[in-house]
Design a protein around this motif. Structure first.
Motif, PDB file in Angstrom:
ATOM      1  N   SER A 136       8.576  -6.111  38.498  1.00 24.65           N
ATOM      2  CA  SER A 136       9.299  -7.330  38.141  1.00 24.65           C
ATOM      3  C   SER A 136       8.564  -8.546  38.678  1.00 24.65           C
ATOM      4  O   SER A 136       8.001  -8.510  39.779  1.00 24.65           O
ATOM      5  N   GLY A 137       8.565  -9.607  37.889  1.00 22.87           N
ATOM      6  CA  GLY A 137       7.931 -10.843  38.317  1.00 22.87           C
ATOM      7  C   GLY A 137       7.446 -11.648  37.130  1.00 22.87           C
ATOM      8  O   GLY A 137       7.515 -11.214  35.983  1.00 22.87           O
ATOM      9  N   ALA A 138       6.958 -12.848  37.423  1.00 20.56           N
ATOM     10  CA  ALA A 138       6.359 -13.687  36.385  1.00 20.56           C
ATOM     11  C   ALA A 138       4.910 -13.236  36.228  1.00 20.56           C
ATOM     12  O   ALA A 138       4.120 -13.326  37.172  1.00 20.56           O
ATOM     13  N   PRO A 139       4.518 -12.708  35.071  1.00 22.65           N
ATOM     14  CA  PRO A 139       3.200 -12.089  34.925  1.00 22.65           C
ATOM     15  C   PRO A 139       2.076 -13.068  34.636  1.00 22.65           C
ATOM     16  O   PRO A 139       2.293 -14.197  34.172  1.00 22.65           O
ATOM     17  N   ARG A 140       0.880 -12.612  34.899  1.00 19.55           N
ATOM     18  CA  ARG A 140      -0.329 -13.247  34.384  1.00 19.55           C
ATOM     19  C   ARG A 140      -0.656 -12.500  33.098  1.00 19.55           C
ATOM     20  O   ARG A 140      -0.853 -11.275  33.109  1.00 19.55           O
ATOM     21  N   GLU A 147      -0.487  -8.722  34.073  1.00 20.42           N
ATOM     22  CA  GLU A 147      -0.652  -8.323  35.480  1.00 20.42           C
ATOM     23  C   GLU A 147       0.551  -8.795  36.270  1.00 20.42           C
ATOM     24  O   GLU A 147       0.907  -9.979  36.227  1.00 20.42           O
ATOM     25  N   ILE A 148       1.195  -7.868  36.936  1.00 23.73           N
ATOM     26  CA  ILE A 148       2.325  -8.201  37.808  1.00 23.73           C
ATOM     27  C   ILE A 148       2.068  -7.578  39.172  1.00 23.73           C
ATOM     28  O   ILE A 148       1.841  -6.377  39.280  1.00 23.73           O
ATOM     29  N   VAL A 154      -0.360  -3.898  33.503  1.00 24.05           N
ATOM     30  CA  VAL A 154       0.623  -3.201  32.673  1.00 24.05           C
ATOM     31  C   VAL A 154       0.250  -3.375  31.207  1.00 24.05           C
ATOM     32  O   VAL A 154       0.016  -4.495  30.746  1.00 24.05           O
ATOM     33  N   ARG A 155       0.177  -2.270  30.490  1.00 23.28           N
ATOM     34  CA  ARG A 155      -0.143  -2.261  29.053  1.00 23.28           C
ATOM     35  C   ARG A 155       1.141  -2.024  28.269  1.00 23.28           C
ATOM     36  O   ARG A 155       1.854  -1.054  28.507  1.00 23.28           O
ATOM     37  N   GLU A 173      -9.330  -9.924  32.524  1.00 26.05           N
ATOM     38  CA  GLU A 173      -9.172  -9.300  31.207  1.00 26.05           C
ATOM     39  C   GLU A 173     -10.211  -8.202  31.007  1.00 26.05           C
ATOM     40  O   GLU A 173      -9.896  -7.102  30.541  1.00 26.05           O
ATOM     41  N   ALA A 174     -11.466  -8.497  31.363  1.00 25.00           N
ATOM     42  CA  ALA A 174     -12.537  -7.513  31.206  1.00 25.00           C
ATOM     43  C   ALA A 174     -12.307  -6.298  32.091  1.00 25.00           C
ATOM     44  O   ALA A 174     -12.413  -5.150  31.648  1.00 25.00           O
ATOM     45  N   GLU A 175     -11.984  -6.528  33.351  1.00 26.40           N
ATOM     46  CA  GLU A 175     -11.829  -5.431  34.303  1.00 26.40           C
ATOM     47  C   GLU A 175     -10.609  -4.560  33.989  1.00 26.40           C
ATOM     48  O   GLU A 175     -10.596  -3.368  34.306  1.00 26.40           O
TER      49      GLU A 175
END
Length: 238
Positions: free
Chosen positions: A24-28, A36-37, A42-43, A227-229
């Motif tokens: 839970s959280g505000a993601p990137r 990303e959280i 997370v996909r 994004e790449a990693e």
């Protein structure tokens, strides 16, 4: 025997593909599929959104950066709100796979219903039909299915809700299509080595200017290192 049983249980836990968890959280938001959280990638499962370097055609047959648009529309929809993601397993890139919700709304479904992703789950097919009928998102023009984009060739089918332009295949398969980044912010170059290893190169690195992005279709652009990693690429050493 008891210790041996514990050892096997621990081994099974470590190697199991199941990874049930809640984040839970505000993601990137890295792209239309991946967020990303709390340092966890997370996909979104059951959907396939275009990668940020994918190019599509609009209703008038003009090129546009649909992959970047899909990511930006997800960012706009998120609007800094908290996400709740429920995952069950991990994929080959160690991303947690699952469904995410914003205030109870299924984000995976929203992406398909809004036309910014295609369905890979039977339960989402009805939302894809609604998006194509309404000509929303990717369906406003012509495009290559996201799963076909990395391996596109002359046999690749061009899809779209409107009539597909006669030169759509020529435009979307052109060798110079990715000679320029899809967006001024997406300047990272990704290359696939003969060994199959995937390397990304940053502006300013010695190798950067030597890379011809029209050489082969396995080359691609990224908008961020994260994004790449997140999809198994590593940074060039120089």
């Amino acid at each position: 025997m008891k210790n041996r049983g514990i050892m096997f249980a621990l081994l099974a836990l470590v190697t199991s593909p199941v990874c049930a968890a809640t984040f839970s959280g505000a993601p990137r938001i890295l792209d239309g599929n991946t967020i990303e959280i709390d340092k966890t990638n997370v996909r979104l499962s059951g959907i396939e959104a275009p990668e940020t370097d994918q190019i599509c055609l609009d209703v008038e047959g003009r090129k546009w950066a649909c992959g970047v648009a899909a990511r930006d529309e997800l960012i706009k929809h998120s609007n800094g709100r908290t996400w709740d993601c429920h995952t069950q397993r991990v994929d080959e890139y160690r991303r947690a796979l699952g469904n995410c919700f914003i205030e109870g709304e299924n984000v995976n479904v929203w992406m398909v219903r809004s036309g910014w992703a295609l369905s890979t789950a039977p339960s989402h097919a009805v939302y894809e039909l609604a998006a194509s009928t309404a000509h929303t998102g990717l369906w406003s023009g012509a495009f290559i299915a996201p799963w076909d984009w990395p391996r596109r060739n002359k046999g690749t089918i061009i899809v779209g809700a409107w009539s597909v332009p006669i030169d759509a295949q020529e435009v979307l398969l052109g060798s110079v299509l990715l000679s320029e980044p899809p967006s001024p912010e997406c300047l990272i170059k990704g290359t696939v080595e003969r060994s199959g290893e995937r390397i990304y190169h940053l502006p300013g690195q010695a190798s950067y200017e030597l890379i011809d992005m029209t050489k082969k279709r396995s080359e691609r652009w990224f908008c961020s290192e994260a994004e790449a990693e997140a999809t198994g690429w590593r940074k060039a050493v120089r």
